[in-house]
Design a protein around this motif. Structure first.
Motif, PDB file in Angstrom:
ATOM      1  N   LEU A 165       0.824  -1.220   0.000  1.00 16.86           N
ATOM      2  CA  LEU A 165       0.000   0.000   0.000  1.00 16.86           C
ATOM      3  C   LEU A 165       0.855   1.265   0.000  1.00 16.86           C
ATOM      4  O   LEU A 165       0.453   2.291  -0.537  1.00 16.86           O
ATOM      5  CB  LEU A 165      -0.951  -0.006   1.209  1.00 16.86           C
ATOM      6  N   SER A 166       2.048   1.170   0.580  1.00 14.82           N
ATOM      7  CA  SER A 166       2.931   2.329   0.635  1.00 14.82           C
ATOM      8  C   SER A 166       3.390   2.769  -0.762  1.00 14.82           C
ATOM      9  O   SER A 166       3.858   3.894  -0.942  1.00 14.82           O
ATOM     10  CB  SER A 166       4.139   1.987   1.521  1.00 14.82           C
ATOM     11  N   HIS A 167       3.259   1.883  -1.735  1.00 17.98           N
ATOM     12  CA  HIS A 167       3.614   2.253  -3.108  1.00 17.98           C
ATOM     13  C   HIS A 167       2.536   3.095  -3.783  1.00 17.98           C
ATOM     14  O   HIS A 167       2.778   3.675  -4.844  1.00 17.98           O
ATOM     15  CB  HIS A 167       3.826   0.999  -3.978  1.00 17.98           C
ATOM     16  N   PHE A 168       1.338   3.109  -3.187  1.00 21.24           N
ATOM     17  CA  PHE A 168       0.226   3.755  -3.881  1.00 21.24           C
ATOM     18  C   PHE A 168       0.476   5.218  -4.262  1.00 21.24           C
ATOM     19  O   PHE A 168       0.344   5.580  -5.433  1.00 21.24           O
ATOM     20  CB  PHE A 168      -1.089   3.617  -3.075  1.00 21.24           C
ATOM     21  N   PRO A 169       0.855   6.100  -3.295  1.00 21.02           N
ATOM     22  CA  PRO A 169       0.820   7.525  -3.633  1.00 21.02           C
ATOM     23  C   PRO A 169       1.690   7.925  -4.835  1.00 21.02           C
ATOM     24  O   PRO A 169       1.208   8.596  -5.747  1.00 21.02           O
ATOM     25  CB  PRO A 169       1.307   8.206  -2.348  1.00 21.02           C
ATOM     26  N   TYR A 170       2.938   7.511  -4.852  1.00 22.03           N
ATOM     27  CA  TYR A 170       3.812   7.923  -5.961  1.00 22.03           C
ATOM     28  C   TYR A 170       3.414   7.229  -7.262  1.00 22.03           C
ATOM     29  O   TYR A 170       3.476   7.828  -8.339  1.00 22.03           O
ATOM     30  CB  TYR A 170       5.286   7.619  -5.629  1.00 22.03           C
ATOM     31  N   THR A 171       2.992   5.955  -7.136  1.00 25.80           N
ATOM     32  CA  THR A 171       2.619   5.224  -8.354  1.00 25.80           C
ATOM     33  C   THR A 171       1.358   5.832  -8.967  1.00 25.80           C
ATOM     34  O   THR A 171       1.248   5.957 -10.192  1.00 25.80           O
ATOM     35  CB  THR A 171       2.391   3.729  -8.041  1.00 25.80           C
ATOM     36  N   TYR A 172       0.436   6.243  -8.107  1.00 23.53           N
ATOM     37  CA  TYR A 172      -0.809   6.836  -8.603  1.00 23.53           C
ATOM     38  C   TYR A 172      -0.496   8.098  -9.415  1.00 23.53           C
ATOM     39  O   TYR A 172      -1.077   8.341 -10.467  1.00 23.53           O
ATOM     40  CB  TYR A 172      -1.726   7.152  -7.427  1.00 23.53           C
ATOM     41  N   TYR A 173       0.432   8.886  -8.912  1.00 19.39           N
ATOM     42  CA  TYR A 173       0.844  10.076  -9.666  1.00 19.39           C
ATOM     43  C   TYR A 173       1.535   9.688 -10.975  1.00 19.39           C
ATOM     44  O   TYR A 173       1.273  10.266 -12.021  1.00 19.39           O
ATOM     45  CB  TYR A 173       1.781  10.946  -8.812  1.00 19.39           C
ATOM     46  N   LEU A 174       2.422   8.709 -10.887  1.00 17.98           N
ATOM     47  CA  LEU A 174       3.132   8.276 -12.099  1.00 17.98           C
ATOM     48  C   LEU A 174       2.138   7.826 -13.175  1.00 17.98           C
ATOM     49  O   LEU A 174       2.311   8.108 -14.359  1.00 17.98           O
ATOM     50  CB  LEU A 174       4.090   7.123 -11.752  1.00 17.98           C
ATOM     51  N   MET A 175       1.073   7.150 -12.731  1.00 20.90           N
ATOM     52  CA  MET A 175       0.074   6.627 -13.663  1.00 20.90           C
ATOM     53  C   MET A 175      -0.731   7.732 -14.344  1.00 20.90           C
ATOM     54  O   MET A 175      -1.441   7.471 -15.295  1.00 20.90           O
ATOM     55  CB  MET A 175      -0.872   5.662 -12.928  1.00 20.90           C
ATOM     56  N   SER A 176      -0.634   8.952 -13.823  1.00 19.19           N
ATOM     57  CA  SER A 176      -1.346  10.056 -14.469  1.00 19.19           C
ATOM     58  C   SER A 176      -0.455  10.749 -15.508  1.00 19.19           C
ATOM     59  O   SER A 176      -0.846  11.751 -16.099  1.00 19.19           O
ATOM     60  CB  SER A 176      -1.816  11.064 -13.409  1.00 19.19           C
ATOM     61  N   THR A 177       0.740  10.219 -15.725  1.00 22.84           N
ATOM     62  CA  THR A 177       1.657  10.819 -16.700  1.00 22.84           C
ATOM     63  C   THR A 177       1.850   9.883 -17.903  1.00 22.84           C
ATOM     64  O   THR A 177       1.417   8.728 -17.867  1.00 22.84           O
ATOM     65  CB  THR A 177       3.068  11.067 -16.091  1.00 22.84           C
ATOM     66  N   GLN A 178       2.529  10.384 -18.908  1.00 25.03           N
ATOM     67  CA  GLN A 178       2.788   9.553 -20.102  1.00 25.03           C
ATOM     68  C   GLN A 178       3.721   8.388 -19.781  1.00 25.03           C
ATOM     69  O   GLN A 178       3.825   7.450 -20.549  1.00 25.03           O
ATOM     70  CB  GLN A 178       3.355  10.392 -21.264  1.00 25.03           C
ATOM     71  N   TYR A 179       4.385   8.469 -18.633  1.00 21.82           N
ATOM     72  CA  TYR A 179       5.349   7.420 -18.274  1.00 21.82           C
ATOM     73  C   TYR A 179       4.702   6.212 -17.603  1.00 21.82           C
ATOM     74  O   TYR A 179       5.392   5.300 -17.163  1.00 21.82           O
ATOM     75  CB  TYR A 179       6.468   8.007 -17.419  1.00 21.82           C
ATOM     76  N   LYS A 180       3.362   6.206 -17.568  1.00 26.10           N
ATOM     77  CA  LYS A 180       2.676   5.035 -17.001  1.00 26.10           C
ATOM     78  C   LYS A 180       3.004   3.780 -17.811  1.00 26.10           C
ATOM     79  O   LYS A 180       2.941   2.667 -17.304  1.00 26.10           O
ATOM     80  CB  LYS A 180       1.174   5.264 -16.923  1.00 26.10           C
TER      81      LYS A 180
END
Ligand code: GS8
Length: 214
Positions: A165-180
């Protein structure tokens, strides 16, 4: 007095704490800290977090900063299964992958989202070289994750834990970029991410993060 979390809901490190609070169904209050007026650097806030960052946290006479430490306090207080504290071997595995998240995964991911999301908000230029170097570093980390997640469903074992769950915050942001698309080469990592996103606490906080501006 209930638990208080100081900060902005869109701050990824605050989201980590909110997920922990939601997981244990604790009552809590979010106390906004206004970055526009640099309230996070004010004397009042420096008492709560001497680095002038969010989140900060208060539970009666317990005052804490650092989102992972705050989260562990909450999970321990409510005896959550997410830390596996009753099973030292599993708890150690949770610790290992939590350290990996902080020291290895979130460093390149944080650098990418800082460049691609935060800098443009302040009209600053994206440093593409920094983005590319960190994408390379993230790929190296994801290779290890792919191998691990092809052996067990979650990082610490076949049970979901705070390390996931600790991976959620940064990954969620990453997923909103073209680098998802960086996740596309790693099918087990992708399935793991979908399982994290399916968690009710995560769904709830994901919605608040972008909608409610505090
Ligand atoms: C990082 C906190 C942090 O960088 C933690 O709590 O996990 N290791 C700490 N907070 C950012 C907001 S993004 O969540 C922050 O407060 N930045 C303001 C600043 O550094 O001036």
């Amino acid at each position: 007095m209930g638990m208080k979390v100081y900060g902005l809901t869109r701050a990824p490190n605050l989201a980590r704490v909110l997920i922990s609070l939601e997981e244990v169904r604790a009552e809590y209050e979010i106390v906004p800290v206004d970055f526009a007026t640099r309230e996070h650097k004010s004397q009042a806030h420096l008492v709560r977090n001497p680095f002038g960052e969010v989140p900060a946290f208060q539970d009666d006479d317990v005052m804490l900063f650092e989102s992972r430490a705050i989260s562990r306090y909450i999970l321990r207080k409510y005896k959550s299964e997410l830390l596996r504290e009753d099973a030292p071997k599993e708890a150690a595995s949770v610790d290992v992958w939590l350290d990996v998240e902080y020291g290895k995964y979130s460093v390149p991911t944080g650098a990418i989202i800082y460049n691609v999301i935060v800098k443009p908000m302040y009209d600053e230029e994206v440093d593409q070289q920094v983005v590319d170097t960190n994408l390379e570093k993230l790929n190296e980390v994801l290779e290890v994750y792919e191998a691990r997640l092809s052996q067990c469903k979650y990082l610490a074992g076949d049970f979901i834990s705070f390390a996931d769950l600790s991976h959620f915050p940064y990954t969620y942001y990453l997923m909103s970029t073209q680098y998802k698309s960086v996740f596309d080469s790693y099918p087990h990592v992708k399935a793991w991410w979908e399982a994290i996103m399916d968690r009710p606490s995560v769904k709830k906080i994901a919605e608040i993060m972008f909608k409610k501006e505090l």
